[in-house]
Every structure is written in C-alpha cells, then in structure tokens.
Design a protein around this motif. Structure first.
Motif, PDB file in Angstrom:
ATOM      1  N   VAL A  58      50.900  38.911  37.498  1.00  0.00           N
ATOM      2  CA  VAL A  58      49.647  38.680  38.229  1.00  0.00           C
ATOM      3  C   VAL A  58      48.680  39.857  38.125  1.00  0.00           C
ATOM      4  O   VAL A  58      47.638  39.854  38.765  1.00  0.00           O
ATOM      5  CB  VAL A  58      49.928  38.397  39.725  1.00  0.00           C
ATOM      6  CG1 VAL A  58      50.688  37.118  39.907  1.00  0.00           C
ATOM      7  CG2 VAL A  58      50.657  39.574  40.375  1.00  0.00           C
ATOM      8  N   VAL A  59      49.001  40.843  37.290  1.00  0.00           N
ATOM      9  CA  VAL A  59      48.212  42.055  37.235  1.00  0.00           C
ATOM     10  C   VAL A  59      46.797  41.815  36.711  1.00  0.00           C
ATOM     11  O   VAL A  59      45.879  42.580  36.994  1.00  0.00           O
ATOM     12  CB  VAL A  59      48.932  43.131  36.386  1.00  0.00           C
ATOM     13  CG1 VAL A  59      48.870  42.777  34.898  1.00  0.00           C
ATOM     14  CG2 VAL A  59      48.363  44.521  36.658  1.00  0.00           C
ATOM     15  N   ASP A  60      46.615  40.749  35.929  1.00  0.00           N
ATOM     16  CA  ASP A  60      45.292  40.472  35.369  1.00  0.00           C
ATOM     17  C   ASP A  60      44.385  39.688  36.313  1.00  0.00           C
ATOM     18  O   ASP A  60      43.237  39.409  35.982  1.00  0.00           O
ATOM     19  CB  ASP A  60      45.430  39.702  34.047  1.00  0.00           C
ATOM     20  CG  ASP A  60      46.076  40.552  32.962  1.00  0.00           C
ATOM     21  OD1 ASP A  60      45.877  41.781  33.002  1.00  0.00           O
ATOM     22  OD2 ASP A  60      46.763  39.993  32.096  1.00  0.00           O
ATOM     23  N   ARG A  61      44.886  39.315  37.467  1.00  0.00           N
ATOM     24  CA  ARG A  61      44.087  38.543  38.423  1.00  0.00           C
ATOM     25  C   ARG A  61      43.009  39.441  39.031  1.00  0.00           C
ATOM     26  O   ARG A  61      43.292  40.534  39.506  1.00  0.00           O
ATOM     27  CB  ARG A  61      45.008  37.993  39.511  1.00  0.00           C
ATOM     28  CG  ARG A  61      44.321  37.084  40.511  1.00  0.00           C
ATOM     29  CD  ARG A  61      45.341  36.515  41.478  1.00  0.00           C
ATOM     30  NE  ARG A  61      46.239  35.581  40.804  1.00  0.00           N
ATOM     31  CZ  ARG A  61      47.381  35.156  41.326  1.00  0.00           C
ATOM     32  NH1 ARG A  61      47.779  35.599  42.499  1.00  0.00           N
ATOM     33  NH2 ARG A  61      48.142  34.310  40.662  1.00  0.00           N
ATOM     34  N   ASP A  62      41.745  38.964  39.022  1.00  0.00           N
ATOM     35  CA  ASP A  62      40.675  39.782  39.572  1.00  0.00           C
ATOM     36  C   ASP A  62      40.593  39.607  41.089  1.00  0.00           C
ATOM     37  O   ASP A  62      41.289  38.780  41.681  1.00  0.00           O
ATOM     38  CB  ASP A  62      39.331  39.461  38.916  1.00  0.00           C
ATOM     39  CG  ASP A  62      38.904  38.011  39.101  1.00  0.00           C
ATOM     40  OD1 ASP A  62      39.182  37.436  40.169  1.00  0.00           O
ATOM     41  OD2 ASP A  62      38.294  37.454  38.175  1.00  0.00           O
ATOM     42  N   ALA A  63      39.714  40.403  41.710  1.00  0.00           N
ATOM     43  CA  ALA A  63      39.633  40.430  43.175  1.00  0.00           C
ATOM     44  C   ALA A  63      39.214  39.087  43.752  1.00  0.00           C
ATOM     45  O   ALA A  63      39.749  38.641  44.770  1.00  0.00           O
ATOM     46  CB  ALA A  63      38.660  41.516  43.616  1.00  0.00           C
ATOM     47  N   PHE A  64      38.267  38.412  43.092  1.00  0.00           N
ATOM     48  CA  PHE A  64      37.768  37.147  43.628  1.00  0.00           C
ATOM     49  C   PHE A  64      38.837  36.050  43.584  1.00  0.00           C
ATOM     50  O   PHE A  64      38.969  35.272  44.520  1.00  0.00           O
ATOM     51  CB  PHE A  64      36.522  36.708  42.854  1.00  0.00           C
ATOM     52  CG  PHE A  64      35.341  37.599  43.091  1.00  0.00           C
ATOM     53  CD1 PHE A  64      34.675  37.578  44.314  1.00  0.00           C
ATOM     54  CD2 PHE A  64      34.906  38.482  42.113  1.00  0.00           C
ATOM     55  CE1 PHE A  64      33.586  38.401  44.547  1.00  0.00           C
ATOM     56  CE2 PHE A  64      33.821  39.310  42.327  1.00  0.00           C
ATOM     57  CZ  PHE A  64      33.162  39.277  43.546  1.00  0.00           C
ATOM     58  N   SER A  65      39.605  36.015  42.501  1.00  0.00           N
ATOM     59  CA  SER A  65      40.668  35.013  42.431  1.00  0.00           C
ATOM     60  C   SER A  65      41.762  35.329  43.448  1.00  0.00           C
ATOM     61  O   SER A  65      42.368  34.427  44.028  1.00  0.00           O
ATOM     62  CB  SER A  65      41.256  34.952  41.020  1.00  0.00           C
ATOM     63  OG  SER A  65      41.854  36.187  40.657  1.00  0.00           O
ATOM     64  N   LEU A  66      42.005  36.630  43.696  1.00  0.00           N
ATOM     65  CA  LEU A  66      42.998  37.031  44.693  1.00  0.00           C
ATOM     66  C   LEU A  66      42.552  36.622  46.091  1.00  0.00           C
ATOM     67  O   LEU A  66      43.361  36.146  46.896  1.00  0.00           O
ATOM     68  CB  LEU A  66      43.230  38.538  44.618  1.00  0.00           C
ATOM     69  CG  LEU A  66      44.313  39.124  45.531  1.00  0.00           C
ATOM     70  CD1 LEU A  66      45.647  38.440  45.301  1.00  0.00           C
ATOM     71  CD2 LEU A  66      44.429  40.630  45.300  1.00  0.00           C
TER      72      LEU A  66
END
Length: 213
Positions: A58-66
């Motif tokens: 999940v390291v590539d998930r950006d802040a908005f998707s998180l």
C-alpha cells in the motif's frame, strides 16, 4: 542599554512579567489555542504516520486515496484515532512548556543584564534559553504521548496490532519493553525540538524588540 526592569516599564502593557501574569487566563488561552490547532491538524498527522509505516503493498497509495479509504471504513472518527490520548497528555505537556518558558526567560534576562547587551540581543539569548529548556522539560510528557498515539493511529492498518485505547497501548508497551519503551526516540526528540525551539523563540524575542524600537 536598558536594564530588564526598565525594558519592562518602557514596553508598558506589552511586556508582562511572570509574577504579573494572570496564570488562569494564560493557561486556559494557551491550552485552548493549542487544542484548536491540534484538532485542525490531527488528521494530517494521522495520514503522515500511516503513509510512513505503510507496508509494501500500500506504499504507493496517495493521501487522498488513503482519506477515502479511512472515511469509507471508519467515517470521520477514523481520522481522529488516538486523539483523546493526545489531547489528554498534550495539555499538561503544554502547560509544562509554557511555565518553563516564562520562568526561564525571567531568570535568563537577569543573568544577561550585567553584560550590557542591546535589547534585541538580550531578548534573543533569554528567549532562546527559555525555548530550549521548555522543550526539554515538555519532552518528558510529549514523547510517551507520541509513542502511544502513533500506535493508535496505525492500529489495524497495514498489519499493525489493534488496541483497546491508550491505556491498553501503554500497558502492553510497559509489559514488553518497560518504561524505556515509552521513551523510544527521546534523545532524538530532544536533539530535534530543543534547538529548533531555541531558534524560534530567540528569533521571536529579538524581532519583538526590533519592531517595538
């Protein structure tokens, strides 16, 4: 060069000594402002902490998707996991900081007064010493709160353990690592925040005098 007493008199109501300060208003307003800032910025801190500890998948998930994932899973409360623990511990820590800052500044002003330095220089030294020692004292409370709150922020996320509140975290850390477990990173925190606090308050104090003059 003006003495500490004459500085205080010349600044009138702008400069208020510790012994003249309304402590109740000082602490209530200081704690209130700090609480407001913490409420506003806590979700950002939570997102940052989660992204820093994210596993490889999940390291590539950006802040908005998180944010979307958190809101979908836990609602708005998900953005404030561990907030109760933070605010419960941070308010007394902030009181310690403000008390140490103001009392140390008074002592430091009296210490530098015989050297007959300029007002901005005296203010920079006194405020810098106050800021450094205040940060050092408050880290004794801030660091354990950080350790507990960060575990609550990431609980159940990316393979991390789940807890039943801040007390559960503290008891499990103490059971496994003892008191040292609550002070992990204490040395680095002191090395980071004490100098930065000294620079900030020194700049603030000297800038005040330069502007007032």
């Amino acid at each position: 060069m003006a003495s500490f007493r004459s500085q205080t008199q010349s600044f009138g109501q702008t400069e208020i000594n510790w012994d003249k300060l309304d402590k109740t208003k000082f602490y209530v307003i200081g704690a209130g402002i700090f609480t407001g800032i913490t409420v506003a910025l806590y979700p950002v801190s939570l997102l940052k902490t989660r992204m820093q500890v994210a596993s490889k998948d999940v390291v590539d998930r950006d802040a908005f998707s998180l944010i979307r994932v958190i809101l979908r899973t836990d609602g708005i409360r998900g953005l404030y996991r561990g907030f109760g623990t933070v605010i419960t511990g941070a308010i007394p820590a902030r009181i310690i900081f403000l008390t140490a800052l103001e009392t140390t500044k008074v002592a430091a002003f009296r210490f530098v007064e015989p050297f007959k330095l300029s007002e901005p220089t005296e203010a920079a030294i006194a405020n810098g010493i106050g800021g450094m020692l205040a940060s050092l004292c408050s880290q004794a409370v801030f660091v354990p709160i950080d350790v507990v709150s960060q575990k609550l922020m990431v609980q159940g996320y990316s393979g991390h353990a789940t807890y039943n509140g801040g007390l559960d975290v503290a008891s499990k850390v103490l059971k496994v690592d003892g008191i040292r477990g609550l002070y992990r990173g204490f040395g680095l925190s002191v090395m980071t925040y004490s100098p930065s606090s000294a620079v900030w308050w020194a700049s603030y104090g000297s800038s005040q005098r330069l502007i007032w003059s």
